[in-house]
Motif scaffolding. Structure first.
Motif, PDB file in Angstrom:
ATOM      1  N   GLN A   1       0.833  -1.207   0.000  1.00 16.36           N
ATOM      2  CA  GLN A   1       0.000   0.000   0.000  1.00 16.36           C
ATOM      3  C   GLN A   1       0.866   1.256   0.000  1.00 16.36           C
ATOM      4  O   GLN A   1       0.608   2.204  -0.750  1.00 16.36           O
ATOM      5  CB  GLN A   1      -0.923   0.027   1.216  1.00 16.36           C
ATOM      6  CG  GLN A   1      -2.045  -0.960   1.167  1.00 16.36           C
ATOM      7  CD  GLN A   1      -2.833  -0.982   2.466  1.00 16.36           C
ATOM      8  OE1 GLN A   1      -2.447  -0.377   3.463  1.00 16.36           O
ATOM      9  NE2 GLN A   1      -3.951  -1.692   2.452  1.00 16.36           N
TER      10      GLN A   1
ATOM     11  N   ASP B   1       2.016   8.920  -6.833  1.00 15.71           N
ATOM     12  CA  ASP B   1       2.139  10.340  -6.492  1.00 15.71           C
ATOM     13  C   ASP B   1       3.058  11.033  -7.498  1.00 15.71           C
ATOM     14  O   ASP B   1       4.273  10.855  -7.477  1.00 15.71           O
ATOM     15  CB  ASP B   1       2.695  10.485  -5.079  1.00 15.71           C
ATOM     16  CG  ASP B   1       2.714  11.912  -4.582  1.00 15.71           C
ATOM     17  OD1 ASP B   1       2.549  12.849  -5.394  1.00 15.71           O
ATOM     18  OD2 ASP B   1       2.899  12.103  -3.373  1.00 15.71           O
TER      19      ASP B   1
ATOM     20  N   HIS C   1       1.197   3.931  -3.074  1.00 17.65           N
ATOM     21  CA  HIS C   1       0.941   5.363  -2.860  1.00 17.65           C
ATOM     22  C   HIS C   1       2.083   6.198  -3.442  1.00 17.65           C
ATOM     23  O   HIS C   1       1.852   7.201  -4.112  1.00 17.65           O
ATOM     24  CB  HIS C   1       0.770   5.632  -1.360  1.00 17.65           C
ATOM     25  CG  HIS C   1       0.673   7.073  -1.007  1.00 17.65           C
ATOM     26  ND1 HIS C   1      -0.457   7.824  -1.243  1.00 17.65           N
ATOM     27  CD2 HIS C   1       1.576   7.904  -0.460  1.00 17.65           C
ATOM     28  CE1 HIS C   1      -0.240   9.068  -0.843  1.00 17.65           C
ATOM     29  NE2 HIS C   1       0.989   9.139  -0.360  1.00 17.65           N
TER      30      HIS C   1
END
Length: 74
Positions: free
Chosen positions: A8, A16, A12
């Motif tokens: 996770q 980004d 992320h």
């Protein structure tokens, strides 16, 4: 459990767009290594730690990412 959390965090980072490309690439590479079943989990984890440790030492590294990567190391 830990593997899911690591994935996770790495996901992320890779999504980004404010994160430099080299850091996103390292996160993507780490995520791919963790998902492979070719090696023992400890070998995969140590390889990922080495990859992320190199990124942490980059001077342009952002504080937020450093915090996220250290969460992966825990």
């Amino acid at each position: 459990m830990h593997l899911n959390r690591c994935n996770q965090i790495l996901q992320h980072i890779t999504e980004d767009t404010s994160v430099p490309r080299n850091i996103r690439r390292a996160a993507e590479e780490s995520k791919e290594l963790l998902s492979k079943d070719d090696d023992e989990p400890t070998v995969r984890a140590s390889t990922v730690i080495s990859i992320l440790d190199e990124i942490v030492t980059i001077q342009t590294f952002q504080y937020m990412l450093e915090h996220l990567f250290w969460n992966v190391f825990k």
